[in-house]
Each structure stands twice: as C-alpha cells, then as structure tokens.
Enzyme design. Structure first.
Site, mmCIF file in Angstrom:
data_model
loop_
_atom_site.group_PDB
_atom_site.id
_atom_site.type_symbol
_atom_site.label_atom_id
_atom_site.label_comp_id
_atom_site.label_asym_id
_atom_site.label_seq_id
_atom_site.Cartn_x
_atom_site.Cartn_y
_atom_site.Cartn_z
ATOM 1 C CB SER A 145 42.719 52.587 45.314
ATOM 2 O OG SER A 145 41.316 52.461 45.371
ATOM 3 C CG HIS A 172 42.311 56.876 47.277
ATOM 4 N ND1 HIS A 172 42.373 58.236 47.427
ATOM 5 C CD2 HIS A 172 41.279 56.639 46.428
ATOM 6 C CE1 HIS A 172 41.435 58.804 46.687
ATOM 7 N NE2 HIS A 172 40.748 57.851 46.078
ATOM 8 C CG ASP A 193 38.132 54.932 45.442
ATOM 9 O OD1 ASP A 193 38.237 56.140 45.166
ATOM 10 O OD2 ASP A 193 38.996 54.097 45.143
ATOM 11 C CG MET A 224 38.010 62.002 39.585
ATOM 12 S SD MET A 224 38.658 60.668 40.639
ATOM 13 C CE MET A 224 38.211 59.202 39.700
ATOM 14 N N GLY A 271 36.940 50.773 39.117
ATOM 15 C CA GLY A 271 38.376 50.621 38.964
ATOM 16 C C GLY A 271 38.714 49.956 37.644
ATOM 17 C CB SER A 278 44.010 47.121 39.071
ATOM 18 O OG SER A 278 44.221 48.196 38.176
#
Length: 216
Positions: free
Chosen positions: A6, A31, A33, A135, A142, A196
């Site tokens: 992400s 990804h 967001d 989700m 995040g 992360s």
C-alpha cells in the site's frame, strides 16, 4: 496469492523510487488508497497521482475509493489508468450500474465493506465482482490493529467460491503482517494489502520476502 504494498505508507516525496524498490522485490500489484475526507476522516490522493503512477509502472494499480459519491469519481480513475477500481457498498446508490460502467471501460470491479457492514449484503452482486475487499481495520488511517473477527467474511466468500457463486479474488486490507497474513490465508484470502509492514520495516527486502513466504 498476491502481495500488494500500500503506497499510503510510502514516502510520497520519493514515490517513484519507493515503487521501483518494491517492484525490485517482485511486486506487481500496488494498492492505492483514495480518501476524500468525508467518507473517511482522512484525505489522501486523487486521479492526478494515479495518472502519474501509470506512466511509471506496469504493475496492477489496485485503487480503493473510500469516497462519497463514487459515481462522480470513477470516470476520473478510469481515465487515469487504474486497473482495479474498488468502491464501497456503503457509499454508492446504484451499485450494479456503477459496476457495469467499470466493466464496460475494461477495468476490474471491486467492492469493499466497512467492518460493521455484514458481508452478506454483497450476495446479489457476487457474479458481477472481480474482487471483494475486506477491511480488517476501520478505513481511514494506516497502522491500525488487525480485527480477527473480520476473517469470518473471508470464510463466507471462500464458501461462495467453492459453490461457484463467486469467482473473483478475496482481498484483505488492514493490519497485515507476518502474524496476521497466515491466518488470513487460512481463511481464504488471496490478495494481501500491506503498508507499514513493508514500507516501515528496517529491512524492506527481507520484510517483503517474509510476507511473501507467509502467504505462499
């Protein structure tokens, strides 16, 4: 099994470099967001950034639209070059119509639900979906902790795949790391969004390799 870093957790000041780095580890899904500050309490990026990314990478751009009135924004992301466009069940008025528009443009269709939304609301639409995004945190930021109870949604989708009612991919986003990736895989997840756990790791290459091993 697909590992999708992400870019929300990447360094936006050097985004191209960050992307090329994870692609060097074997990544071919990214990804993205997209948050509007209304549907979720955060504001991130728009189609201009996706268009820029499109010119820099051949990786699949998996765009998750956490926005109100996605009907207005979907055409922008189609034009920008998104490969997968995921919209939220809670935000759209005519879900089937919007899915048809995405597919007519040659893009993959995705739908996501917030943690408190039952996955069964998607049953009438399963045949129209290339992907369902679960989700496993509240959308918007995040670094949140994984919600293990959300894996029941993956199990339900996996049962629908077994019966032939759903033929798309099962994706999960939120709190994915070495500990949670394995249990998500066991529940039937096939696409793992990790932010992360990759971009904040001291040794990103090793972190990516370890996660990839955990899901494969």
């Amino acid at each position: 099994m697909i590992l999708a870093p992400s870019i929300l957790s990447a360094d936006f000041a050097r985004l191209e470099v960050e992307i090329k780095e994870v692609e060097g580890y074997g990544c071919n899904w990214l990804h993205v967001d997209v948050m509007d500050g209304h549907f979720v309490p955060n504001l991130t990026i728009g189609p201009v950034v996706v268009e820029s990314l499109r010119s820099k990478t051949r990786s699949t751009l998996d765009c998750h639209l956490m926005v109100n009135e996605p009907e207005k924004m979907v055409p922008w992301f189609i034009k920008a070059g998104a490969d997968v466009i995921t919209i939220h069940f809670e935000a759209v008025k005519d879900l089937r119509g919007l899915l048809n528009s995405i597919r007519a443009a040659g893009r993959k269709t995705g739908v996501s639900v917030k943690p408190k939304t039952p996955i069964t609301v998607l049953e009438p639409f399963l045949a129209d979906l290339d992907l369902v995004l679960i989700m496993s945190v509240e959308p918007g930021f995040g670094g949140q902790s994984f919600m293990p109870e959300q894996l029941d949604k993956a199990k339900w989708l996996a049962s629908k795949k077994k019966s032939g009612a759903f033929k798309g991919l099962i994706e999960i986003d939120g709190g994915i790391n070495l500990k949670t990736a394995g249990v998500a895989k066991a529940a039937g997840v096939e696409v793992f969004v990790a932010g992360s756990a990759i971009f904040s790791a001291k040794d990103r290459k090793q972190a990516y390799a370890d996660l990839e091993k955990a899901i494969k």
